[in-house]
Design an enzyme around this catalytic site. Structure first.
Site, PDB file in Angstrom:
ATOM      1  N   GLU A 297     -13.213  94.969 -80.915  1.00 13.20           N
ATOM      2  CA  GLU A 297     -14.600  94.555 -80.511  1.00 13.20           C
ATOM      3  C   GLU A 297     -15.083  93.505 -81.413  1.00 13.20           C
ATOM      4  OE1 GLU A 297     -16.919  98.326 -80.641  1.00 13.20           O
ATOM      5  OE2 GLU A 297     -15.650  99.339 -79.445  1.00 13.20           O
TER       6      GLU A 297
ATOM      7  N   GLU B 260      -9.934 103.711 -73.453  1.00 12.79           N
ATOM      8  CA  GLU B 260     -10.817 104.647 -73.853  1.00 12.79           C
ATOM      9  C   GLU B 260     -11.612 104.980 -72.468  1.00 12.79           C
ATOM     10  OE1 GLU B 260     -13.397 103.064 -76.626  1.00 12.79           O
ATOM     11  OE2 GLU B 260     -11.674 102.234 -78.040  1.00 12.79           O
TER      12      GLU B 260
HETATM   13  O1  G3I Z   1     -17.807 113.581 -89.738  1.00 11.26           O
HETATM   14  C1  G3I Z   1     -19.039 113.171 -89.809  1.00 11.26           C
HETATM   15  C2  G3I Z   1     -19.785 114.640 -90.095  1.00 11.26           C
HETATM   16  O2  G3I Z   1     -19.111 114.855 -91.439  1.00 11.26           O
HETATM   17  C3  G3I Z   1     -21.174 114.359 -90.212  1.00 11.26           C
HETATM   18  O3  G3I Z   1     -21.916 115.530 -90.390  1.00 11.26           O
HETATM   19  C4  G3I Z   1     -21.993 113.943 -88.795  1.00 11.26           C
HETATM   20  C5  G3I Z   1     -23.219 113.493 -88.793  1.00 11.26           C
HETATM   21  O4  G3I Z   1     -23.762 112.619 -87.888  1.00 11.26           O
HETATM   22  O5  G3I Z   1     -21.127 112.741 -88.541  1.00 11.26           O
HETATM   23  C6  G3I Z   1     -19.806 112.933 -88.490  1.00 11.26           C
HETATM   24  O6  G3I Z   1     -19.154 111.295 -88.217  1.00 11.26           O
HETATM   25  C7  G3I Z   1     -19.457 111.282 -86.699  1.00 11.26           C
HETATM   26  C8  G3I Z   1     -18.242 111.017 -86.016  1.00 11.26           C
HETATM   27  O7  G3I Z   1     -18.359 110.510 -84.906  1.00 11.26           O
HETATM   28  C9  G3I Z   1     -17.220 112.183 -86.085  1.00 11.26           C
HETATM   29  O8  G3I Z   1     -18.057 112.998 -85.112  1.00 11.26           O
HETATM   30  C10 G3I Z   1     -20.446 109.976 -86.733  1.00 11.26           C
HETATM   31  O9  G3I Z   1     -21.594 110.140 -87.230  1.00 11.26           O
HETATM   32  C11 G3I Z   1     -20.145 109.345 -85.574  1.00 11.26           C
HETATM   33  O10 G3I Z   1     -20.918 107.870 -85.604  1.00 11.26           O
HETATM   34  C12 G3I Z   1     -18.707 108.961 -84.926  1.00 11.26           C
HETATM   35  O11 G3I Z   1     -18.954 108.712 -83.671  1.00 11.26           O
HETATM   36  C13 G3I Z   1     -17.656 107.968 -83.130  1.00 11.26           C
HETATM   37  C14 G3I Z   1     -18.157 106.436 -82.862  1.00 11.26           C
HETATM   38  O12 G3I Z   1     -16.767 105.981 -82.113  1.00 11.26           O
HETATM   39  C15 G3I Z   1     -18.295 105.759 -84.142  1.00 11.26           C
HETATM   40  O13 G3I Z   1     -17.049 105.736 -84.896  1.00 11.26           O
HETATM   41  C16 G3I Z   1     -17.352 108.705 -81.778  1.00 11.26           C
HETATM   42  O14 G3I Z   1     -16.997 109.943 -82.248  1.00 11.26           O
HETATM   43  C17 G3I Z   1     -16.231 107.939 -80.955  1.00 11.26           C
HETATM   44  O15 G3I Z   1     -16.046 108.502 -79.974  1.00 11.26           O
HETATM   45  C18 G3I Z   1     -16.541 106.442 -80.871  1.00 11.26           C
HETATM   46  O16 G3I Z   1     -15.465 105.723 -80.170  1.00 11.26           O
HETATM   47  C19 G3I Z   1     -15.405 104.443 -80.303  1.00 11.26           C
HETATM   48  C20 G3I Z   1     -14.180 103.809 -80.332  1.00 11.26           C
HETATM   49  O17 G3I Z   1     -13.669 104.064 -81.660  1.00 11.26           O
HETATM   50  C21 G3I Z   1     -14.383 102.110 -80.215  1.00 11.26           C
HETATM   51  N1  G3I Z   1     -14.883 102.016 -78.749  1.00 11.26           N
HETATM   52  C22 G3I Z   1     -16.074 102.613 -78.519  1.00 11.26           C
HETATM   53  C23 G3I Z   1     -15.884 104.218 -78.625  1.00 11.26           C
HETATM   54  C24 G3I Z   1     -17.509 104.938 -78.310  1.00 11.26           C
HETATM   55  O18 G3I Z   1     -18.385 104.654 -79.154  1.00 11.26           O
END
Ligand code: G3I
Length: 334
Positions: free
Chosen positions: A137, A243
């Site tokens: 991205e 994705e």
């Molecule tokens: O692991 C922590 C946990 O310890 C904490 O308590 C909790 C509180 O919010 O957060 C947890 O982390 C989260 C993580 O997912 C694991 O669940 C993050 O907040 C959250 O922001 C993260 O979201 C991910 C997002 O990318 C940002 O990295 C989504 O699961 C994931 O599906 C999403 O995937 C992205 C691709 O990598 C790139 N393209 C877009 C796609 C969708 O956004």
């Protein structure tokens, strides 16, 4: 035997074995929960978050391999491939990367951080993970060419090329991808096309484009999906659908009160998945992998996007981990 009967017996990835790999994104904390489905239906795995910068490289001198190792060893022991995701992104970055003691961090220091990050990860999994989303991205969705990020500010426009070169150095056999969304829209597609064309011209080692495919039951137009695939294929690169998910809500639909999807939403979703997989099969000469962004509707990133805390049902298996009707539609490849 009728086609319908044959579809029920085969798994999803068996049904598609002559076309492309079928993948799912999953994290190690949900791997056991989904094991039966993944074992049977998917032959490619993408760690949803375990390889992201903040998880795998939380401190300058500390790598945390636990989650990534678990996914990679499960995949290898069960005969599946892994798509490494993602080496360089503007999200999920630990604070230490851009705040050094010699603040503000300079181009050379940041390049060394990037080099160490990419080389350590790609080398560790050399021979095990041979596909990487190297840069994620990096292009703008509105004005300008590049997305405005700290990588761009500090290193300059060549940061993307540098990332691909570091990855190639660390594993000359890996297939290296640029991964992005919205490429079905003309302006973004032009930028992606230009980026890859430019890199190929300068012999930067890019092997493919990842089309993220976060769609919904009303969007996008099927012709735009075809045009995007055709356009990138002219560059002589491979294409992975990285994705895929199909939300049951239009992007502007802010409803929060549904506890189950409606019949109409599910019907539309079935039709959309069916048509999209039909297109992917049509272009299987350039598409090597179609990965869903999740396994079952009990957990999806869309439960918090674009409406926080609103349940969505974008995948092929339901909240009880049972196959939805849409799975049979996707398996119907007459
Ligand atoms: O692991 C922590 C946990 O310890 C904490 O308590 C909790 C509180 O919010 O957060 C947890 O982390 C989260 C993580 O997912 C694991 O669940 C993050 O907040 C959250 O922001 C993260 O979201 C991910 C997002 O990318 C940002 O990295 C989504 O699961 C994931 O599906 C999403 O995937 C992205 C691709 O990598 C790139 N393209 C877009 C796609 C969708 O956004």
């Amino acid at each position: 035997m009728k086609t319908g009967q044959r579809s029920e017996l085969k798994s999803l990835c068996e049904q598609y074995s002559k076309f492309f790999y079928i993948g799912a994104a999953v994290d190690c904390d949900r791997m056991d929960h989904y094991k039966a489905i993944i074992d049977r239906h998917f032959n490619s795995i993408t760690p949803e978050n375990s390889m992201k910068f903040n998880v795998i490289h939380p401190e300058a001198d500390e790598f945390d391999w636990q989650g990534a190792d678990a996914i990679v060893s499960y995949a290898l022991n069960s005969g599946k491939i892994v798509r490494g995701h993602t080496l360089l992104w503007h999200q999920q970055l630990p604070n230490w990367v851009f705040s050094s003691e010699n603040h503000p961090i300079c181009r050379e220091s940041l390049l060394r951080i990037m080099e160490k990050h990419i080389c350590e990860i790609v080398s560790r999994y050399k021979g095990k993970v041979n596909i990487w989303d190297v840069v994620n991205e990096a292009l703008s969705d509105d004005i300008g060419f590049f997305r405005s990020t700290s990588w761009l500010d500090v290193i300059g426009e060549d940061y993307i090329k540098k990332a691909f070169c570091f990855a190639r150095e660390a594993n000359p056999d890996a297939k290296l991808f640029y991964n992005d969304f919205n490429g079905n829209k003309k302006d973004k597609q032009d930028r992606i096309f230009e980026l890859i064309r430019g890199m190929k011209k300068e012999n930067v080692p890019v092997d493919g484009v990842g089309i993220q495919a976060h769609y919904n039951i009303f969007y996008p137009e099927l012709d735009d999906i075809k045009r995007e695939i055709e356009r990138y294929s002219k560059l002589g690169v491979r294409i992975h659908i990285t994705e895929l998910d199909i939300s049951v809500f239009d992007f502007s639909d802010g409803r929060k009160d549904m506890i189950i999807p409606s019949y109409e939403q599910l019907q539309r979703q079935e039709e959309m998945y069916y048509r999209i997989f039909e297109i992917y099969r049509q272009y299987n000469d350039v598409i090597d992998n179609v990965t869903l962004w999740g396994v079952a509707d009990d957990y999806t990133w869309l439960d918090n996007y674009p409406v926080s805390g609103r349940k969505d049902w974008p995948l092929l298996f339901d909240e009880q981990l049972k196959a939805k009707n849409v799975l049979n539609r996707v398996m119907d490849i007459r």
